[in-house]
Write a protein that holds these residues in place. Structure first.
Motif, PDB file in Angstrom:
ATOM      1  N   SER A 755       0.403   7.388  -2.661  1.00 21.16           N
ATOM      2  CA  SER A 755      -0.771   7.059  -3.297  1.00 21.16           C
ATOM      3  C   SER A 755      -0.747   5.722  -4.277  1.00 21.16           C
ATOM      4  N   GLN A 758      -0.703   2.767  -1.913  1.00 18.63           N
ATOM      5  CA  GLN A 758      -2.179   2.457  -1.272  1.00 18.63           C
ATOM      6  C   GLN A 758      -2.969   1.748  -2.372  1.00 18.63           C
ATOM      7  N   ASP A 759      -2.668   2.407  -3.650  1.00 18.36           N
ATOM      8  CA  ASP A 759      -3.571   1.622  -4.743  1.00 18.36           C
ATOM      9  C   ASP A 759      -2.963   0.040  -4.648  1.00 18.36           C
TER      10      ASP A 759
END
Length: 894
Positions: A755, A758-759
């Motif tokens: 996560s 991805q950010d």
């Protein structure tokens, strides 16, 4: 010449003809769908044969293809040349363009010349040409239209330069384009050497002009019976392998990226140095060529067998395996080499990736079959050769014996015999093969038969003779212990035969069997039938009529006969995997009803050795949380090691006790029940005739791998048990550990780490896009400084680089915002292709300046096309070198 990969060479050809208005048609199958006279597709025109004959109509009149081809039989067979020759193949790709009554000789010739000299950049002084002796039209086009030196154009006879489909029908002259391998011999000798078919020249491309309809056989080619076709056609063909070797300046097709990765895969397995590989180049070439053929044949549905197309698939695998033995391979290896073929060719033929596991499985199975008998077959052949005098001939009878008894293909026999300086009586072999077909009963002219009637008649005969009781074959599938028996009958294509030879498919009838016959979702058993000097691998079981069971398989060794004693043995390892999955489906059914509701009913299943599939009535998706709970419950009952008990009783009694029945299934008065229960509970109770474990712990473990919808109200789950479940979990854990190492995170931290990445990636992309836009804006401002004035109008004409397409479009908006009245023409090279953008301010569009019309004119310079609105248009092309010339034309036109 610029070196090219095979993908680039193939795509460049297709792109050229697409830009010339041709429809790009996908390759057809190697198995011709419209021509039963052909063993395999052997040319690009095969899929268009009915179009040329006027029997089919397409919604296009010009086409281009890269066609899969095989040439292994008849006058076009290249099999014996594969290996020693640097350019012959069994499987190859044919690049072609076709006209169905549209263009003819002039355009066909000009297109071909443009492809070779402009797309592939072949030097014009390395090309030579042929035309048919009477074809003045083609000669004139080459010499006067194209501008080829007459000393490079040879007139040839019908043997090389006249094509006909048959003795009568469509026919016409051809023109060939050749590569001059030794140009230093001079231009004056070209015509004479071409007419002598000298090895100085390598044929690249054949252009066939379907010009006439031959109404009567004309063996001397007088042309007296040739009537002009109302709509002549063009059929051309050029081997991808050959043009690729020329473009890359190598002496052999095998030195291109179509084959080098296959060489590398083989070399990695052998551990050879490059010098050792070159010393064994013939085996390397045979393996590379034949594994390509095998991969594509299997992908198109051709499986190894004894006859027809299947025999070719068998031949290339077994011949490759035999040459592999010459390199030291003692175990199956071809599936590993097949991975290289799929990697090289899968970019264009995507179905190879989808079918990869099946392709490799079939190859390995065939290789294993051959290896079981190859050593004995070669040893017997070598012994026969030792008895021959120098230069002697192996008899056809012996060659046939080696094929019929030990599965040694005639071509493999021929290879070994010729390597030792002997020859084979091929004619005698063919005679022996025909005689065997007649003697065994397989060659009788019986015509089409009704298989159901044939099986019924056989069953009646076996009962009448006392070979079978009135109840038919005794069926006891629950105890897979090997047993001794006798062959009652052998069948091929529904006909009884006396004997069968190695490599042939056969159906075997025994008086009794414990091989399970597919029923209730459980697949059939496999195994082996064997006897004195023979062996049959059983691949499937069938009950064609009540009371008769046939064992379907292939003769691996020897020649079994009706009446022979036989040893029958079920593959118990495979049976064990099946029983684990079958009992697993019963646990699954019970767990689904427990967690989802008693409305759940089985609607279908597959119980195979490698997996289980279960369809059931349920109106919504089974969530991941539900699947996790169901899986946990099943594994709990596996660990409890409940006994699995079977019993026979009346249908009414079983139903009264609550036994579950399969939806839609018809049952007799007596049924078999399967109970899974502990001391205090009955977990599962079903009607079932399948094979099961004795206690749940034998299942090992249970894991879901998929859940989905089959149709409205029907869900499907797939799962693994036993060995397959262990392998799956190990694979998943290995993958998890690998990802964990790459992310520098513990397995439980992977989700959070992904996560965060991805950010980061999303933010970086936004930042890059903003920076690119700002850079483009600055470059545009600098370009504005070079704006010129033509007739008091602002004109910006420039070539820019490293600007993506969307930025070029945005520059159009910036130009209209910065200039009240003017025209901008931008050129750029993106991915090697020229791109043109034209912007016109609104006031000038009203005065007749049209961006779309302007871009069309200048795009022609870069051999492309395009268009658009009056105020903005774009175009692409093929020739990036001419982009400055196109921009200069824009200035001139403005």
């Amino acid at each position: 010449m610029k070196p090219m990969t095979s993908a680039e060479a193939r795509q460049a050809f297709l792109d050229f003809f697409a830009e010339m208005g041709h429809n790009v048609v996908a390759s057809s199958s190697l198995v011709p769908s419209n021509d039963p006279t052909l063993l395999f597709t052997n040319a690009g025109m095969v899929q268009f044969k009915d179009v040329f004959l006027g029997l089919d109509k397409r919604d296009y009149d010009r086409a281009t293809t890269s066609q899969k081809c095989m040439r292994v039989a008849g006058k076009h067979s290249d099999l014996e040349n594969v290996g020693p020759s640097p350019r012959h193949h069994t499987f190859f790709e044919m690049l072609g363009n076709f006209s169905f009554g549209d263009y003819f000789k002039r355009d066909a010739i000009r297109y071909a010349y443009a492809v070779l000299t402009e797309v592939y950049k072949l030097p014009k002084d390395r090309l030579a040409f042929t035309v048919y002796r009477d074809d003045d039209e083609a000669y004139d086009i080459w010499v006067n239209d194209v501008g080829v030196d007459p000393k490079r154009v040879a007139r040839m006879g019908p043997k090389t330069n006249f094509w006909q489909m048959a003795e009568t029908g469509p026919c016409g002259p051809t023109s060939e384009i050749h590569w001059d391998k030794t140009p230093d011999m001079g231009v004056d000798s070209i015509v004479a050497l071409m007419q002598a078919e000298d090895d100085r020249f390598l044929e690249l491309w054949n252009l066939v002009f379907m010009q006439f309809n031959r109404t009567q056989a004309d063996p001397t080619h007088t042309g007296a019976y040739d009537v002009r076709l109302p709509a002549p056609g063009v059929d051309t063909g050029m081997g991808l392998e050959r043009i690729l070797s020329v473009v890359n300046g190598v002496a052999s097709n095998y030195e291109t990226d179509l084959f080098l990765p296959i060489f590398a895969a083989t070399q990695q397995l052998t551990g050879h140095t490059d010098e050792q590989r070159n010393a064994n180049i013939v085996p390397y070439r045979v393996i590379a060529d034949h594994i390509r053929a095998a991969v594509f044949l299997i992908a198109d549905g051709v499986l190894p067998g004894a006859k027809g197309r299947d025999s070719v698939c068998r031949l290339v695998i077994r011949r490759a395996a035999r040459f592999g033995e010459k390199l030291g391979f003692q175990e199956p290896f071809l599936a590993h080499v097949a991975d290289a073929v799929i990697a090289v060719m899968g970019g264009h033929y995507a179905d190879l990736h989808d079918k990869a596991s099946r392709i490799k499985r079939v190859i390995t199975q065939e290789e294993e079959r051959f290896r079981r008998t190859m050593d004995r077959g070669i040893a017997e052949l070598e012994a026969e050769l030792d008895r021959l005098p120098a230069g002697g001939e192996l008899s056809g009878e012996v060659a046939f014996y080696l094929k019929a008894t030990l599965g040694l293909p005639i071509q493999v026999t021929k290879d070994i015999v010729e390597e030792r300086g002997f020859s084979v009586d091929v004619s005698g072999f063919q005679t022996a093969e025909q005689e065997h077909a007649l003697v065994s009963g397989g060659g009788k002219a019986m015509g089409e038969i009704d298989l159901g009637e044939s099986y019924n008649a056989l069953l009646a005969d076996l009962k009448a003779s006392g070979a079978l009781p009135g109840s038919g074959v005794s069926y006891t599938p629950y105890d897979p212990t090997p047993f001794e028996t006798t062959i009652l009958s052998l069948l091929q294509n529904g006909r009884s035969v006396d004997s069968v030879m190695a490599g042939e498919k056969v159906e075997v009838v025994l008086p009794q069997t414990n091989f399970y016959v597919e029923a209730g979702g459980q697949v059939s058993d496999t195994g082996v039938l064997s006897g004195e000097g023979w062996r049959v691998e059983i691949e499937d079981m069938r009950r064609p009529v009540g009371g008769l069971i046939v064992h379907i398989g292939e003769v691996i060794e020897g020649s079994p006969r009706a009446g022979a004693a036989a040893h029958a043995e079920v593959d118990v390892s495979r049976r064990g995997d099946i029983t684990r999955n079958h009992t697993g489906t019963h646990l699954l059914h019970a767990a689904l009803r427990h967690h989802l509701g008693t409305h759940v009913q089985q609607r279908g299943s597959l119980v195979a050795p490698d997996r289980l599939r279960f369809d059931f009535a349920h109106d919504s998706k089974v969530t991941s949380d539900q699947l996790r709970l169901i899986e946990a419950e099943i594994n709990e009952y596996i660990l409890r090691n409940y006994p699995v008990l079977t019993n026979e009783k009346s249908l009414s009694e079983a139903k009264a006790e609550g036994a579950m029945a399969l939806f839609g299934e018809k049952y007799g008065e007596r049924v078999r029940t399967v109970t899974i229960s502990g001391s205090s509970e009955r977990y599962s109770y079903e009607l079932c005739g399948g094979c099961h474990v004795k206690s749940t712990a034998e299942i090992g473990s249970f894991v879901f791998i998929n859940e989905g919808s089959v149709s409205a109200g029907i869900r499907r789950v797939e799962a693994l048990t036993g060995h397959a479940a262990v392998d799956y979990v190990q694979q998943q854990v290995g993958m998890l550990n690998q990802i964990s190492a790459q992310l520098s995170a513990q397995p439980e931290q992977i989700g959070a780490r992904l996560s965060a990445l991805q950010d980061e990636l999303s933010g970086a992309r936004k930042q890059i896009a903003a920076l690119q836009r700002e850079l483009a804006r600055q470059r545009f401002q600098a370009l504005l400084g070079s704006t010129e004035t033509i007739n008091e109008k602002h004109v910006l004409i420039a070539q820019i680089s490293d600007v993506p397409l969307d930025m070029l479009r945005e520059m159009s908006d910036w130009f209209r915002g910065a200039v009240n009245s003017g025209v901008m023409v931008l050129g750029s090279i993106i991915d090697g292709k020229p791109q043109l953008f034209v912007t016109v301010t609104d006031d000038l569009t009203k005065q007749g300046i049209h961006a779309g019309n302007l871009v069309k004119q200048i795009a022609a310079v870069v051999e492309g096309g395009g268009g658009g609105r009056p105020n903005m248009a774009q175009a692409g092309g093929r020739n990036a070198a001419k982009l400055p010339e196109a921009l200069a034309l824009a200035r001139q036109l403005l």
